[in-house]
Write a protein that holds these residues in place. Structure first.
Motif, PDB file in Angstrom:
ATOM      1  N   SER A 261      44.311  38.101  43.059  1.00  0.00           N
ATOM      2  CA  SER A 261      43.978  39.442  42.559  1.00  0.00           C
ATOM      3  C   SER A 261      42.660  39.935  43.147  1.00  0.00           C
ATOM      4  CB  SER A 261      43.903  39.422  41.034  1.00  0.00           C
ATOM      5  OG  SER A 261      45.131  39.003  40.466  1.00  0.00           O
ATOM      6  N   GLU A 264      43.310  40.913  46.794  1.00  0.00           N
ATOM      7  CA  GLU A 264      44.100  42.145  46.879  1.00  0.00           C
ATOM      8  C   GLU A 264      43.222  43.357  46.586  1.00  0.00           C
ATOM      9  OE1 GLU A 264      48.589  40.596  45.687  1.00  0.00           O
ATOM     10  OE2 GLU A 264      47.270  41.478  44.169  1.00  0.00           O
ATOM     11  N   LYS A 269      46.146  41.174  52.202  1.00  0.00           N
ATOM     12  CA  LYS A 269      47.538  40.923  51.824  1.00  0.00           C
ATOM     13  C   LYS A 269      47.650  39.481  51.324  1.00  0.00           C
ATOM     14  CE  LYS A 269      49.444  44.261  55.085  1.00  0.00           C
ATOM     15  NZ  LYS A 269      50.372  44.472  56.214  1.00  0.00           N
ATOM     16  N   ARG A 271      48.329  36.127  48.986  1.00  0.00           N
ATOM     17  CA  ARG A 271      49.445  35.587  48.225  1.00  0.00           C
ATOM     18  C   ARG A 271      49.315  34.065  48.146  1.00  0.00           C
ATOM     19  NH1 ARG A 271      54.148  33.933  51.411  1.00  0.00           N
ATOM     20  NH2 ARG A 271      53.617  33.905  53.627  1.00  0.00           N
TER      21      ARG A 271
END
Length: 317
Positions: A261, A264, A269, A271
């Motif tokens: 978070s 982002e 990008k 993950r």
């Protein structure tokens, strides 16, 4: 473990292993081949080359040494620096030095650095256990058979049947009975053909009638929706690529989600790409399918965001 052993371990899994301030070992897959002169068969393999221009550390070698030897990042970096210093000293004094199972370095009189790869180990994992072998050449001989027609003659003759003339029978009514039976058989055969054609015509007509009724029922069951729903299209960009810029690894899954978070929010990008072999949840800044693009993105991250970021290359599916 020596530095050469660490480099050798990484060459099995990665296409590029950079030794900071020294150069990069790059692998390229070579197909199976057969030597035309010696008839030796060589399985598919990874050919190792060296690029002196790639010297900037991507963190792969240092992190591997720290993880394998259970040391910290600074101790691993110091070990790599010592290796580079000793290697350059060997080149300056003896003009050559070797790395076990990797290759030999030498320097020409003009000062150019040369690398001769070792062929004792195949770093292609899919060819594990395959070794080269030599097979004897296959000689094919053509046998020509010459058969002269005059030597072998096959003569087929139809058998000759001699019928003796019999006496004319004294019972003429048998001739008429034979003619009657022949006429009866012929009429039965013609009648059977006529009946078969009638049955076939009847079946075709009934099939056409059934098809027409089925089409009528289908037309009666057709209906139209006055206000059809509008199609909804979702565009979902799926992260892809085998080159991952690692931001960190977390034992607690919630901490990994918080890190995603945060990244982002900064425009990355980010993950999670699953657990590593130590059971830690790995978080990446981004994933890339092109190696050069990934290296450029790694440089930007190390310069602007995190100097400890490093590049992970996963095996292709």
């Amino acid at each position: 473990m020596t530095i050469s052993q660490h480099i050798s371990d990484l060459l099995y899994r990665y296409e590029c292993v950079i030794v900071p301030n020294f150069g990069a070992f790059i692998t390229q897959t070579e197909s199976a081949r057969v030597h035309e002169t010696t008839n030796a068969f060589y399985p598919p393999r990874k050919v190792v080359s060296f690029n002196e221009q790639l010297r900037k550390s991507d963190g792969l070698l240092v992190n591997h040494i720290a993880t394998t030897e259970h040391s910290n990042y600074y101790a691993a970096s110091s070990k790599v620096e010592t290796f580079v210093r000793e290697s350059k000293l060997a080149l300056d004094t003896e003009n050559t030095f070797s790395l076990e199972n990797i290759g030999t370095f030498s320097r020409t009189e003009e000062g150019k650095l040369l690398f001769d790869p070792s062929y004792h180990i195949n770093y292609l994992a899919s060819s594990f256990g395959l070794s080269s072998f030599t097979s004897s050449s296959v000689v094919r001989e053509t046998v020509q058979e010459h058969l002269e027609q005059d030597e072998i003659e096959v003569e087929e003759q139809a058998p000759v049947v001699v019928l003796e003339k019999t006496r004319e029978t004294k019972r003429p009514y048998l001739k008429y009975a034979a003619v009657g039976l022949l006429a009866l058989g012929l009429s039965g055969f013609l009648g059977l053909n006529y009946y078969s054609s009638q049955v076939k015509a009847h079946n075709i007509a009934e099939q056409q009638k059934a098809d027409a009724q089925l089409e009528q029922h289908i037309q009666q069951a057709t209906f139209v929706i006055d206000n059809p729903l509008q199609p909804v299209t979702f565009k979902v960009e799926k992260p892809k690529g085998n080159y991952h810029i690692i931001a960190g690894a977390f034992r607690v899954e919630e901490n990994a989600d918080k890190k995603v978070s945060q990244l982002e929010a900064k425009g990355f990008k980010a993950r999670r790409i699953g657990k590593n072999k130590y059971g830690l949840h790995q978080v990446v800044y981004s994933s890339h399918s092109d190696r050069l693009e990934a290296l450029q993105a790694l440089r930007n991250v190390k310069r602007d965001e995190n100097a400890s970021a490093w590049l992970l290359v996963q095996d292709k599916d």
